[in-house]
Design a protein around this motif. Structure first.
Motif, PDB file in Angstrom:
ATOM      1  N   HIS A  87       7.814  -6.768   2.719  1.00  0.00           N
ATOM      2  CA  HIS A  87       8.227  -5.401   2.389  1.00  0.00           C
ATOM      3  C   HIS A  87       9.052  -4.769   3.518  1.00  0.00           C
ATOM      4  O   HIS A  87       9.530  -5.497   4.399  1.00  0.00           O
ATOM      5  CB  HIS A  87       7.018  -4.544   2.013  1.00  0.00           C
ATOM      6  CG  HIS A  87       6.111  -5.241   1.046  1.00  0.00           C
ATOM      7  ND1 HIS A  87       6.421  -5.407  -0.277  1.00  0.00           N
ATOM      8  CD2 HIS A  87       4.931  -5.886   1.245  1.00  0.00           C
ATOM      9  CE1 HIS A  87       5.444  -6.100  -0.873  1.00  0.00           C
ATOM     10  NE2 HIS A  87       4.540  -6.405   0.035  1.00  0.00           N
ATOM     11  N   ARG A  98       4.288   1.033  -1.849  1.00  0.00           N
ATOM     12  CA  ARG A  98       3.409   0.613  -0.753  1.00  0.00           C
ATOM     13  C   ARG A  98       3.336   1.711   0.297  1.00  0.00           C
ATOM     14  O   ARG A  98       3.783   1.564   1.426  1.00  0.00           O
ATOM     15  CB  ARG A  98       3.897  -0.713  -0.165  1.00  0.00           C
ATOM     16  CG  ARG A  98       3.329  -1.851  -0.970  1.00  0.00           C
ATOM     17  CD  ARG A  98       4.101  -3.110  -0.913  1.00  0.00           C
ATOM     18  NE  ARG A  98       3.418  -4.123  -1.723  1.00  0.00           N
ATOM     19  CZ  ARG A  98       3.615  -4.296  -3.010  1.00  0.00           C
ATOM     20  NH1 ARG A  98       4.447  -3.519  -3.672  1.00  0.00           N
ATOM     21  NH2 ARG A  98       2.962  -5.235  -3.671  1.00  0.00           N
ATOM     22  N   GLU A 111       2.330  -0.912   3.969  1.00  0.00           N
ATOM     23  CA  GLU A 111       2.183  -2.352   4.230  1.00  0.00           C
ATOM     24  C   GLU A 111       3.318  -2.896   5.106  1.00  0.00           C
ATOM     25  O   GLU A 111       3.081  -3.664   6.053  1.00  0.00           O
ATOM     26  CB  GLU A 111       2.125  -3.106   2.900  1.00  0.00           C
ATOM     27  CG  GLU A 111       1.825  -4.585   3.041  1.00  0.00           C
ATOM     28  CD  GLU A 111       1.789  -5.296   1.696  1.00  0.00           C
ATOM     29  OE1 GLU A 111       1.800  -4.621   0.648  1.00  0.00           O
ATOM     30  OE2 GLU A 111       1.753  -6.543   1.697  1.00  0.00           O
ATOM     31  N   HIS A 211       1.501 -10.290   4.543  1.00  0.00           N
ATOM     32  CA  HIS A 211       1.213  -9.192   3.620  1.00  0.00           C
ATOM     33  C   HIS A 211      -0.212  -8.709   3.840  1.00  0.00           C
ATOM     34  O   HIS A 211      -0.998  -9.364   4.524  1.00  0.00           O
ATOM     35  CB  HIS A 211       1.367  -9.652   2.156  1.00  0.00           C
ATOM     36  CG  HIS A 211       2.781  -9.950   1.795  1.00  0.00           C
ATOM     37  ND1 HIS A 211       3.533  -9.134   0.988  1.00  0.00           N
ATOM     38  CD2 HIS A 211       3.592 -10.983   2.155  1.00  0.00           C
ATOM     39  CE1 HIS A 211       4.748  -9.642   0.864  1.00  0.00           C
ATOM     40  NE2 HIS A 211       4.809 -10.766   1.569  1.00  0.00           N
ATOM     41  N   ILE A 212      -0.535  -7.570   3.226  1.00  0.00           N
ATOM     42  CA  ILE A 212      -1.923  -7.121   3.111  1.00  0.00           C
ATOM     43  C   ILE A 212      -2.100  -6.801   1.633  1.00  0.00           C
ATOM     44  O   ILE A 212      -1.280  -6.079   1.039  1.00  0.00           O
ATOM     45  CB  ILE A 212      -2.199  -5.875   3.982  1.00  0.00           C
ATOM     46  CG1 ILE A 212      -2.016  -6.239   5.471  1.00  0.00           C
ATOM     47  CG2 ILE A 212      -3.608  -5.340   3.728  1.00  0.00           C
ATOM     48  CD1 ILE A 212      -2.070  -5.057   6.416  1.00  0.00           C
ATOM     49  N   GLU A 323      -2.311 -13.070   2.336  1.00  0.00           N
ATOM     50  CA  GLU A 323      -2.799 -11.845   1.689  1.00  0.00           C
ATOM     51  C   GLU A 323      -4.231 -11.534   2.143  1.00  0.00           C
ATOM     52  O   GLU A 323      -5.158 -11.538   1.328  1.00  0.00           O
ATOM     53  CB  GLU A 323      -2.771 -11.998   0.156  1.00  0.00           C
ATOM     54  CG  GLU A 323      -1.388 -12.046  -0.472  1.00  0.00           C
ATOM     55  CD  GLU A 323      -0.760 -10.673  -0.676  1.00  0.00           C
ATOM     56  OE1 GLU A 323      -1.250  -9.697  -0.067  1.00  0.00           O
ATOM     57  OE2 GLU A 323       0.208 -10.590  -1.443  1.00  0.00           O
TER      58      GLU A 323
HETATM   59 ZN   LIG Z   1       2.699  -7.338   0.059  1.00  0.00          ZN
END
Ligand SMILES: [Zn+2]
Length: 376
Positions: A87, A98, A111, A211-212, A323
């Motif tokens: 992102h 986000r 994020e 990512h989260i 993730e």
């Molecule tokens: Zn993400």
């Protein structure tokens, strides 16, 4: 650039025919279990043509990097890793969906900003261990050089103006077209540009995309966003095309490249190492997919799932997307708020800081896959 023939990978002397048969069987197995387990791949893939297809690659497998490393070298010398902070963040975060906070006065959770800090921490640590590290994104701005205005025409084609619209409808339509053009620029075209940069410019040995995760917000009469209980971790590698996806010539071509260039096994092993390190440091349980758009690859590596995401499909080198955490879970949200408060105060983060912990886990996973053993 390494050029090789697939049948050449398996043959010695005059055994090419048998090797091709073996390769066809291996390809069929990979298609049935990973790349298209829920699709009728046999109707679109010609195994015999694939088995002696010429493939090229710009990246090197872990074993090649390790065998070229001197015994007294730093543990990651010779590895070139690209890190993709997922992102964008900043002024684009809301368009990415986000950007949230559940209470007034809370720090906004974006994020793209959180993972950029993780990427910078990972880069510093991996460089100290001897690796070359390239970040795909360094700021809260898109990598795609084309501005959203370049996508207005395509957005308009997707959202035609309703006939006989009132002034209010016209204004709404204008806003919708503008929003869609921004999303095209910073999401779809952005991912295509990042994949192009990795394949054509950076050409690393592997790509890790940070990512989260987040869960859908619970529906209900709540006066504000309600945090969820479930919090978990998983990593994604490429696979699991549907029949519809397989019918797209571009997606099919990307799949055949990934299927035959050797990246599949490399990214599975890198995914296992990163998934194990994340599960151990976070102590979170593995995520679960219930639909047909993802497949669990190994029963003994419960964090590693195969999915057909654009970046995973288009990047030719081994690629793993991480993730960890559910950002809108009660536990992760509180930890993120604490981390952001620490930064707002200019204080040094604790070792249990969620972003420090994330970076440490990535470094441990990379070491787990690329460090040389040298008889340890
Ligand atoms: Zn993400």
């Amino acid at each position: 650039m390494v050029r090789l023939f697939l049948c050449g990978l398996l043959v010695f002397g005059g055994a090419c025919l048998r090797a091709e048969t073996l390769k066809s069987e291996a390809l069929a197995y990979a298609l049935s279990t990973r790349y298209a387990p829920n699709a009728n791949w046999a109707s679109v893939v010609e195994l015999e043509a694939l088995a002696d297809r010429e493939v090229s690659r710009y990246w090197r497998p872990a074993a090649t990097i390790q065998s070229a490393r001197a015994e007294d070298a730093l543990p990651l010398v010779g590895l070139h890793l690209a890190i993709d902070p997922g992102h964008i963040g900043g002024r684009w975060a809301a368009y990415e969906w986000r950007d949230f906070a559940v209470a007034e006065g809370d720090f906004r959770v974006r994020e793209g900003e959180l993972v950029l800090e993780v990427a910078q921490r990972v880069r510093a640590q991996l460089q100290a261990l001897g690796a070359k590290v390239t970040l795909v994104r360094e700021t809260y701005e898109p990598v795609n050089p084309k501005p959203p205005t370049d996508y207005l025409e395509r957005a308009l084609a997707e959202l035609p103006l309703p006939k006989g619209a009132s002034l209010a409808e016209l204004l709404d339509h204008g806003h919708a077209v503008q929003f869609r053009a921004i999303q095209m620029a910073i999401i779809e075209a952005e991912l295509v540009e990042r994949a192009r940069l990795v394949n054509e410019v950076i050409q690393p040995d592997a790509l890790i995309s940070l990512h989260i995760n987040a869960a859908p917000w619970p529906e209900g009469e709540a006066p504000r966003l309600q945090l969820v209980d479930s919090n978990h971790v998983h990593v994604l590698i490429f696979g699991c095309l549907s029949d519809k996806e397989l019918s797209s010539p571009r997606q099919q071509a990307s799949m055949l490249t990934k299927l035959t260039n050797g990246s599949g096994e490399e990214e599975r092993l890198l995914g296992r190492a990163l998934g194990a390190a994340l599960a151990e440091t976070t102590t979170l349980p593995p995520s679960k997919y219930w639909g047909t758009n993802a497949v669990l690859l190994d029963p003994d590596a419960s964090t590693v799932w195969a999915r057909n995401l654009l970046l995973l499909r288009m990047v030719e080198c081994p690629t793993v997307l991480l993730e960890p955490h559910v950002a809108n879970s009660k536990v992760a949200y509180a930890r993120i708020q604490k981390a952001l408060a620490t930064r707002a105060e200019g204080a040094k983060p604790d070792s249990d800081d969620i972003l420090v912990e994330y970076a440490d886990a990535v470094v441990a996973g990379v070491l787990g896959r690329y460090r040389s053993d040298f008889g340890e």
